[in-house]
Design a protein around this motif. Sequence first.
Motif, PDB file in Angstrom:
ATOM      1  N   UNK A 187     -91.030 -50.006  26.909  1.00  0.00           N
ATOM      2  CA  UNK A 187     -90.061 -49.118  26.281  1.00  0.00           C
ATOM      3  C   UNK A 187     -90.793 -48.261  25.252  1.00  0.00           C
ATOM      4  N   UNK A 188     -90.395 -47.014  25.165  1.00  0.00           N
ATOM      5  CA  UNK A 188     -90.865 -46.117  24.107  1.00  0.00           C
ATOM      6  C   UNK A 188     -89.682 -45.834  23.193  1.00  0.00           C
ATOM      7  N   UNK A 189     -89.944 -45.630  21.910  1.00  0.00           N
ATOM      8  CA  UNK A 189     -88.851 -45.376  20.971  1.00  0.00           C
ATOM      9  C   UNK A 189     -89.418 -44.745  19.715  1.00  0.00           C
ATOM     10  N   UNK A 190     -88.529 -44.134  18.968  1.00  0.00           N
ATOM     11  CA  UNK A 190     -88.904 -43.493  17.712  1.00  0.00           C
ATOM     12  C   UNK A 190     -88.478 -44.393  16.559  1.00  0.00           C
ATOM     13  N   UNK A 195     -90.541 -45.191   4.065  1.00  0.00           N
ATOM     14  CA  UNK A 195     -91.542 -45.624   3.097  1.00  0.00           C
ATOM     15  C   UNK A 195     -92.968 -45.314   3.536  1.00  0.00           C
ATOM     16  N   UNK A 196     -93.121 -44.699   4.675  1.00  0.00           N
ATOM     17  CA  UNK A 196     -94.444 -44.402   5.206  1.00  0.00           C
ATOM     18  C   UNK A 196     -94.837 -42.960   4.900  1.00  0.00           C
ATOM     19  N   UNK A 197     -96.134 -42.712   4.785  1.00  0.00           N
ATOM     20  CA  UNK A 197     -96.631 -41.345   4.609  1.00  0.00           C
ATOM     21  C   UNK A 197     -96.281 -40.491   5.814  1.00  0.00           C
ATOM     22  N   UNK A 198     -96.299 -41.107   6.994  1.00  0.00           N
ATOM     23  CA  UNK A 198     -95.896 -40.453   8.236  1.00  0.00           C
ATOM     24  C   UNK A 198     -94.654 -41.165   8.759  1.00  0.00           C
ATOM     25  N   UNK A 199     -93.484 -40.755   8.290  1.00  0.00           N
ATOM     26  CA  UNK A 199     -92.268 -41.541   8.553  1.00  0.00           C
ATOM     27  C   UNK A 199     -91.789 -41.528   9.996  1.00  0.00           C
ATOM     28  N   UNK A 200     -92.182 -40.525  10.777  1.00  0.00           N
ATOM     29  CA  UNK A 200     -91.707 -40.434  12.167  1.00  0.00           C
ATOM     30  C   UNK A 200     -92.794 -40.972  13.091  1.00  0.00           C
ATOM     31  N   UNK A 219     -95.225 -36.308   9.939  1.00  0.00           N
ATOM     32  CA  UNK A 219     -94.398 -36.104   8.751  1.00  0.00           C
ATOM     33  C   UNK A 219     -93.097 -35.397   9.085  1.00  0.00           C
ATOM     34  N   UNK A 220     -92.990 -34.903  10.324  1.00  0.00           N
ATOM     35  CA  UNK A 220     -91.801 -34.197  10.764  1.00  0.00           C
ATOM     36  C   UNK A 220     -91.198 -34.916  11.971  1.00  0.00           C
ATOM     37  N   UNK A 221     -89.932 -34.646  12.272  1.00  0.00           N
ATOM     38  CA  UNK A 221     -89.232 -35.427  13.298  1.00  0.00           C
ATOM     39  C   UNK A 221     -89.903 -35.420  14.665  1.00  0.00           C
ATOM     40  N   UNK A 438     -89.507 -52.918  10.530  1.00  0.00           N
ATOM     41  CA  UNK A 438     -89.505 -51.817   9.563  1.00  0.00           C
ATOM     42  C   UNK A 438     -88.798 -50.612  10.167  1.00  0.00           C
ATOM     43  N   UNK A 439     -88.127 -49.855   9.325  1.00  0.00           N
ATOM     44  CA  UNK A 439     -87.595 -48.571   9.740  1.00  0.00           C
ATOM     45  C   UNK A 439     -86.344 -48.628  10.598  1.00  0.00           C
ATOM     46  N   UNK A 440     -85.881 -47.432  10.930  1.00  0.00           N
ATOM     47  CA  UNK A 440     -84.728 -47.244  11.789  1.00  0.00           C
ATOM     48  C   UNK A 440     -85.229 -46.887  13.182  1.00  0.00           C
TER      49      UNK A 440
END
Length: 450
Positions: A187-190, A195-200, A219-221, A438-440
């Motif tokens: 599976x691949x997912x975003x 809290x990360x420097x590179x959140x995406x 740093x961008x979506x 971690x994360x959404x």
Amino acid sequence: MIKNFFTSLVLIVAMAVPSAYAALELVITDGINSARPIGVVPFKWTGSAELPQDVSAVIASDLQRSGKFSPVAVSKMPQTPYTDSEVNFDAWTGLGVDAVVTGTITPTANGDYEINYQLIDVVRGALTGGDAKALNANGELELSRDHVLFTKRATVPESRLREYAHRISDLVYERLTGERGAFLTRVAYVVVDDNSTYPYQLRVADYDGYNERMVLRSKQPLMSPDWSPDGRQLAYVSFQSGQAEIYIMDIYTGKREKLASYPRHNGAPRFSPDGKSLAMVLSKSGSLHTYVLELKSRKLTQITRGRSNNTEPFWHPNGESLIFTSDRGGKPQIYQVNLSNGSTNRITWQGNQNLGGQITSDGKFLIMVNASRDGFNLAKQDLETGAVQILTKTQLDESPSIAPNGGMVIYSSMYNKKNVLSMVSIDGRFSARLPATTGRVRAPAWSPFL
């Protein structure tokens, strides 16, 4: 409004970065009592050191995740046989079990592992006492052992023990259900980690969440990943230039190629079943419309027209039509367009809205997000009868992706005010949640068979 997000961006291919993330943790939420009991006996380990991977535990987890099987707990097993000759058939059938998986693992001289395993029909064994006879090629009676559904052997390196356990699960699943197993998939997912420097972060993992690694961070979506039919490439949407653009990336080499960067919106890439074309959504003419890009020639064909917005394309398995979401009737519903003549039909009618549609690989069912008074939930529509079944009870479900065998659906849902991955069986009887550490987690995409 989206443009407010666009400041400087750094996009990093990260295949070489070791994963620091734990596996997604499966939490069963419904349906285990309705599954079929099965015995997965702990494989006998003949080595002196500790076995580096519990193969039988992986098999049991796989079969449980399918929603069709309920492995008997080891503490409740009547015995731990390692060959069919050691099986007490009546003891297993007394638990309602009709099949048992068992085997042995032996270390080899060169450091590999030899796995011998069997799938045993204990009901048939109980009826025949394990000594049914049949005529051989010479016309002589001999023990048929027809209660042994298969016996197999393989030699694998340590690094592939878990992978081969999934292979065994696939064989067991197919032999007992008549359907191909989908345990050797990914599976691949975003993941959005504020809290990360590179959140995406675009991550890939085995279907069960193990062996997770980050393949891209930004740093961008990052949005809308989709697998190529050979499982080697991912198409996705990146906002690195200040607007949505469509890329294809080889997940093994990290090589990226920009495919669409038209004015305004470029989104929702979907590989065709043969991998030769990519459906996408563009707004270069004003409204959102579905297009098809031939990857070799770069020929772009507009599929939908008019003033309505037409989004979320998905290929019919035969490659001859697309389904898509459109607001042409007022509220979002799912339509189907014939690619040869452009004829278009609405295919969803129940519910206030239906969107995010996907069709199972056999072409029989439509999986979609159905909006009603109860919220946004996954639903299944029989494409022949039109009957609709609500599959989920979770909150704000979105982005369904179907396993290549059509048995399960992975999707994003809300849990404790956070986006997590969830799974539901195609019949709605079994569901599970896979919360990330971690994360959404959003936009899951199930790979093809690997």
